[in-house]
Design a protein around this motif. Structure first.
Motif, PDB file in Angstrom:
ATOM      1  N   ARG A  22      -0.053  -7.762 -16.327  1.00  0.00           N
ATOM      2  CA  ARG A  22      -0.793  -8.037 -15.095  1.00  0.00           C
ATOM      3  C   ARG A  22      -2.054  -7.188 -15.006  1.00  0.00           C
ATOM      4  O   ARG A  22      -3.140  -7.692 -14.692  1.00  0.00           O
ATOM      5  CB  ARG A  22       0.103  -7.778 -13.884  1.00  0.00           C
ATOM      6  CG  ARG A  22      -0.601  -8.019 -12.563  1.00  0.00           C
ATOM      7  CD  ARG A  22       0.221  -7.527 -11.380  1.00  0.00           C
ATOM      8  NE  ARG A  22      -0.524  -7.700 -10.137  1.00  0.00           N
ATOM      9  CZ  ARG A  22      -0.178  -7.158  -8.976  1.00  0.00           C
ATOM     10  NH1 ARG A  22       0.921  -6.420  -8.884  1.00  0.00           N
ATOM     11  NH2 ARG A  22      -0.918  -7.348  -7.902  1.00  0.00           N
ATOM     12  N   ILE A  23      -1.929  -5.893 -15.274  1.00  0.00           N
ATOM     13  CA  ILE A  23      -3.086  -5.006 -15.173  1.00  0.00           C
ATOM     14  C   ILE A  23      -4.133  -5.359 -16.229  1.00  0.00           C
ATOM     15  O   ILE A  23      -5.340  -5.411 -15.938  1.00  0.00           O
ATOM     16  CB  ILE A  23      -2.650  -3.534 -15.297  1.00  0.00           C
ATOM     17  CG1 ILE A  23      -1.866  -3.123 -14.036  1.00  0.00           C
ATOM     18  CG2 ILE A  23      -3.863  -2.622 -15.488  1.00  0.00           C
ATOM     19  CD1 ILE A  23      -1.333  -1.704 -14.072  1.00  0.00           C
ATOM     20  N   LEU A  24      -3.689  -5.623 -17.450  1.00  0.00           N
ATOM     21  CA  LEU A  24      -4.630  -5.999 -18.506  1.00  0.00           C
ATOM     22  C   LEU A  24      -5.358  -7.293 -18.152  1.00  0.00           C
ATOM     23  O   LEU A  24      -6.583  -7.392 -18.306  1.00  0.00           O
ATOM     24  CB  LEU A  24      -3.890  -6.158 -19.835  1.00  0.00           C
ATOM     25  CG  LEU A  24      -4.731  -6.664 -21.017  1.00  0.00           C
ATOM     26  CD1 LEU A  24      -5.891  -5.710 -21.298  1.00  0.00           C
ATOM     27  CD2 LEU A  24      -3.853  -6.832 -22.260  1.00  0.00           C
ATOM     28  N   ALA A  25      -4.615  -8.287 -17.685  1.00  0.00           N
ATOM     29  CA  ALA A  25      -5.229  -9.563 -17.314  1.00  0.00           C
ATOM     30  C   ALA A  25      -6.212  -9.388 -16.165  1.00  0.00           C
ATOM     31  O   ALA A  25      -7.288 -10.002 -16.150  1.00  0.00           O
ATOM     32  CB  ALA A  25      -4.149 -10.577 -16.937  1.00  0.00           C
ATOM     33  N   GLY A  26      -5.860  -8.540 -15.196  1.00  0.00           N
ATOM     34  CA  GLY A  26      -6.768  -8.269 -14.096  1.00  0.00           C
ATOM     35  C   GLY A  26      -8.040  -7.589 -14.578  1.00  0.00           C
ATOM     36  O   GLY A  26      -9.146  -7.911 -14.110  1.00  0.00           O
ATOM     37  N   ALA A  27      -7.887  -6.652 -15.512  1.00  0.00           N
ATOM     38  CA  ALA A  27      -9.053  -5.958 -16.059  1.00  0.00           C
ATOM     39  C   ALA A  27      -9.990  -6.938 -16.757  1.00  0.00           C
ATOM     40  O   ALA A  27     -11.211  -6.885 -16.582  1.00  0.00           O
ATOM     41  CB  ALA A  27      -8.604  -4.870 -17.031  1.00  0.00           C
ATOM     42  N   VAL A  28      -9.422  -7.837 -17.545  1.00  0.00           N
ATOM     43  CA  VAL A  28     -10.240  -8.809 -18.279  1.00  0.00           C
ATOM     44  C   VAL A  28     -10.953  -9.750 -17.313  1.00  0.00           C
ATOM     45  O   VAL A  28     -12.154 -10.013 -17.441  1.00  0.00           O
ATOM     46  CB  VAL A  28      -9.373  -9.606 -19.273  1.00  0.00           C
ATOM     47  CG1 VAL A  28     -10.164 -10.757 -19.883  1.00  0.00           C
ATOM     48  CG2 VAL A  28      -8.844  -8.691 -20.375  1.00  0.00           C
TER      49      VAL A  28
ATOM     50  N   GLY B 289      -8.646 -12.978  -6.975  1.00  0.00           N
ATOM     51  CA  GLY B 289      -8.333 -12.835  -5.556  1.00  0.00           C
ATOM     52  C   GLY B 289      -9.097 -11.684  -4.924  1.00  0.00           C
ATOM     53  O   GLY B 289      -9.636 -11.820  -3.813  1.00  0.00           O
ATOM     54  N   TYR B 290      -9.169 -10.541  -5.622  1.00  0.00           N
ATOM     55  CA  TYR B 290      -9.915  -9.404  -5.094  1.00  0.00           C
ATOM     56  C   TYR B 290     -11.407  -9.721  -5.027  1.00  0.00           C
ATOM     57  O   TYR B 290     -12.095  -9.336  -4.075  1.00  0.00           O
ATOM     58  CB  TYR B 290      -9.696  -8.161  -5.963  1.00  0.00           C
ATOM     59  CG  TYR B 290      -8.262  -7.692  -6.018  1.00  0.00           C
ATOM     60  CD1 TYR B 290      -7.363  -7.996  -5.001  1.00  0.00           C
ATOM     61  CD2 TYR B 290      -7.785  -6.967  -7.102  1.00  0.00           C
ATOM     62  CE1 TYR B 290      -6.050  -7.578  -5.056  1.00  0.00           C
ATOM     63  CE2 TYR B 290      -6.471  -6.541  -7.165  1.00  0.00           C
ATOM     64  CZ  TYR B 290      -5.603  -6.852  -6.145  1.00  0.00           C
ATOM     65  OH  TYR B 290      -4.302  -6.449  -6.205  1.00  0.00           O
TER      66      TYR B 290
ATOM     67  N   ARG C  89     -17.090  -4.224  -9.091  1.00  0.00           N
ATOM     68  CA  ARG C  89     -17.336  -3.446 -10.313  1.00  0.00           C
ATOM     69  C   ARG C  89     -16.407  -2.235 -10.376  1.00  0.00           C
ATOM     70  O   ARG C  89     -15.818  -1.945 -11.428  1.00  0.00           O
ATOM     71  CB  ARG C  89     -18.791  -2.998 -10.343  1.00  0.00           C
ATOM     72  CG  ARG C  89     -19.145  -2.071 -11.501  1.00  0.00           C
ATOM     73  CD  ARG C  89     -20.619  -1.694 -11.485  1.00  0.00           C
ATOM     74  NE  ARG C  89     -20.899  -0.680 -12.476  1.00  0.00           N
ATOM     75  CZ  ARG C  89     -20.768   0.633 -12.267  1.00  0.00           C
ATOM     76  NH1 ARG C  89     -20.344   1.074 -11.078  1.00  0.00           N
ATOM     77  NH2 ARG C  89     -21.039   1.495 -13.225  1.00  0.00           N
ATOM     78  N   VAL C  90     -16.264  -1.533  -9.267  1.00  0.00           N
ATOM     79  CA  VAL C  90     -15.393  -0.352  -9.242  1.00  0.00           C
ATOM     80  C   VAL C  90     -13.943  -0.747  -9.494  1.00  0.00           C
ATOM     81  O   VAL C  90     -13.225  -0.071 -10.252  1.00  0.00           O
ATOM     82  CB  VAL C  90     -15.537   0.383  -7.887  1.00  0.00           C
ATOM     83  CG1 VAL C  90     -14.495   1.498  -7.777  1.00  0.00           C
ATOM     84  CG2 VAL C  90     -16.941   0.953  -7.744  1.00  0.00           C
ATOM     85  N   THR C  91     -13.500  -1.848  -8.888  1.00  0.00           N
ATOM     86  CA  THR C  91     -12.133  -2.318  -9.105  1.00  0.00           C
ATOM     87  C   THR C  91     -11.913  -2.696 -10.565  1.00  0.00           C
ATOM     88  O   THR C  91     -10.856  -2.405 -11.136  1.00  0.00           O
ATOM     89  CB  THR C  91     -11.827  -3.519  -8.185  1.00  0.00           C
ATOM     90  OG1 THR C  91     -12.025  -3.134  -6.826  1.00  0.00           O
ATOM     91  CG2 THR C  91     -10.387  -3.981  -8.357  1.00  0.00           C
ATOM     92  N   ALA C  92     -12.904  -3.346 -11.167  1.00  0.00           N
ATOM     93  CA  ALA C  92     -12.806  -3.690 -12.593  1.00  0.00           C
ATOM     94  C   ALA C  92     -12.641  -2.430 -13.434  1.00  0.00           C
ATOM     95  O   ALA C  92     -11.811  -2.380 -14.355  1.00  0.00           O
ATOM     96  CB  ALA C  92     -14.047  -4.465 -13.029  1.00  0.00           C
TER      97      ALA C  92
ATOM     98  N   ALA D 163      -8.186 -15.856  -0.282  1.00  0.00           N
ATOM     99  CA  ALA D 163      -7.790 -14.489  -0.638  1.00  0.00           C
ATOM    100  C   ALA D 163      -6.389 -14.175  -0.135  1.00  0.00           C
ATOM    101  O   ALA D 163      -5.577 -13.566  -0.849  1.00  0.00           O
ATOM    102  CB  ALA D 163      -8.797 -13.492  -0.073  1.00  0.00           C
ATOM    103  N   MET D 164      -6.062 -14.589   1.088  1.00  0.00           N
ATOM    104  CA  MET D 164      -4.737 -14.311   1.630  1.00  0.00           C
ATOM    105  C   MET D 164      -3.651 -15.055   0.845  1.00  0.00           C
ATOM    106  O   MET D 164      -2.572 -14.510   0.586  1.00  0.00           O
ATOM    107  CB  MET D 164      -4.673 -14.699   3.112  1.00  0.00           C
ATOM    108  CG  MET D 164      -5.586 -13.883   4.034  1.00  0.00           C
ATOM    109  SD  MET D 164      -5.349 -12.080   3.909  1.00  0.00           S
ATOM    110  CE  MET D 164      -6.753 -11.627   2.861  1.00  0.00           C
ATOM    111  N   VAL D 165      -3.947 -16.292   0.463  1.00  0.00           N
ATOM    112  CA  VAL D 165      -3.001 -17.051  -0.366  1.00  0.00           C
ATOM    113  C   VAL D 165      -2.816 -16.357  -1.716  1.00  0.00           C
ATOM    114  O   VAL D 165      -1.692 -16.267  -2.238  1.00  0.00           O
ATOM    115  CB  VAL D 165      -3.486 -18.500  -0.562  1.00  0.00           C
ATOM    116  CG1 VAL D 165      -2.641 -19.218  -1.606  1.00  0.00           C
ATOM    117  CG2 VAL D 165      -3.433 -19.261   0.762  1.00  0.00           C
ATOM    118  N   ALA D 166      -3.902 -15.843  -2.268  1.00  0.00           N
ATOM    119  CA  ALA D 166      -3.819 -15.135  -3.548  1.00  0.00           C
ATOM    120  C   ALA D 166      -2.949 -13.884  -3.425  1.00  0.00           C
ATOM    121  O   ALA D 166      -2.095 -13.615  -4.279  1.00  0.00           O
ATOM    122  CB  ALA D 166      -5.217 -14.766  -4.036  1.00  0.00           C
TER     123      ALA D 166
END
Length: 287
Positions: free
Chosen positions: A46-52, A220-221, A175-178, A17-20
């Motif tokens: 970035r945000i879209l990719a994270g959401a997916v 990472g999250y 789930r909340v972060t997603a 996680a820290m490396v990420a």
């Protein structure tokens, strides 16, 4: 699972996680320095990719995204991501990570104080040392980082600190972060639309943004939240001190950046000061 194997697993997940987290700084800096992608487009992708990526993780865990996230947190997430990207137009990876991390921790400490938490002798010294380090880093001088970029990154850190506070106590943080990433996606799209005349990208830049969003942010999250229950609060806070160091090393190795004496001294002040606050707090609140 026995204790040694459980501890090894938590240690491995925490290290990943820290490396990420440090990788986010490297990827953003590489994209904005070595490709044609603009900061707004990088933020949106970035945000879209994270959401997916996070939506896939939630689905694999047989969860639902219905009513996940909220607009207040989504706005804080967007402010963080946008400020982060635009700041890295002018900051080195290590400097940006130090400003970001320092602002995140300072914001959370200040919010804690406003909500009734109390600091004691050693903690106040640590807080003053950390503040002095941040001020010393951005004071005018030959080796000072650009002021505009510094203020943007400090704002990004403050936004992430607010986001982190708002997310405390969530039963299912992945789930909340997603959900928050999904809600932040149209806001980021509006940013790109507003700056469409200056928009530019290439396949490499988009690729870096996707990796930053899906892997070093989203996955990472997920890794971090998996490791978090196995860490004491003080350990969870203190281990993040490694992120600016990892980012600075990555900037030196991968980008040819230099670590100035000013950055080294102020980093020592900020990181040691915050360590004094969080470790003392941890001893007082954890058994």
């Amino acid at each position: 699972m026995d204790a040694p194997h459980g501890s090894a697993r938590i240690a491995l997940l925490t290290a990943l996680a820290m490396v990420a987290f440090a990788g986010n700084s490297i990827l953003c800096r590489v994209a904005l320095r070595q490709t044609t992608i603009d900061a707004a487009t990088f933020t949106s992708v970035r945000i879209l990719a994270g959401a997916v990526a996070l939506a896939i993780v939630v689905r694999l865990r047989h969860g639902s995204l219905a009513s996940a996230g909220n607009w207040g947190s989504a706005i804080a997430l967007f402010v963080y991501a946008a400020g982060f990207s635009f700041a890295y137009l002018s900051l080195s990876a290590g400097t940006g990570a130090l400003l970001l991390f320092g602002a995140v921790q300072m914001t959370m400490i200040v919010i804690g104080l406003r909500s009734g938490e109390r600091l004691h002798g050693r903690q106040w010294i640590g807080l003053a040392l950390a503040l002095a380090g941040l001020v010393g880093l951005v004071l005018p001088g030959v080796t000072a980082p650009p002021l505009a970029g510094s203020l943007l990154m400090l704002s990004a850190g403050a936004a992430w600190g607010v986001y982190s506070i708002r997310g405390r106590g969530q039963r299912d943080p992945i789930r909340v972060t997603a959900g928050n990433f999904l809600l932040a996606t149209p806001i980021a799209a509006l940013l790109s639309l507003a700056g469409w005349r200056a928009a530019s990208w290439d396949s490499a830049g988009v690729g870096y943004a996707i990796v930053s969003g899906a892997l070093t942010s989203g996955i990472g999250y997920a890794i971090w939240y998996t490791a978090l229950p196995g860490l004491r609060a003080t350990s969870a806070a203190a281990v993040q001190l490694s992120v600016p160091v990892l980012a600075a090393l990555g900037g030196v190795v991968l980008l040819g950046e230099t670590v100035t004496p000013r950055l080294a001294l102020t980093a020592a002040a900020v990181l040691s000061g915050i360590a004094m606050v969080v470790t003392a707090r941890g001893r007082g609140t954890n058994r």
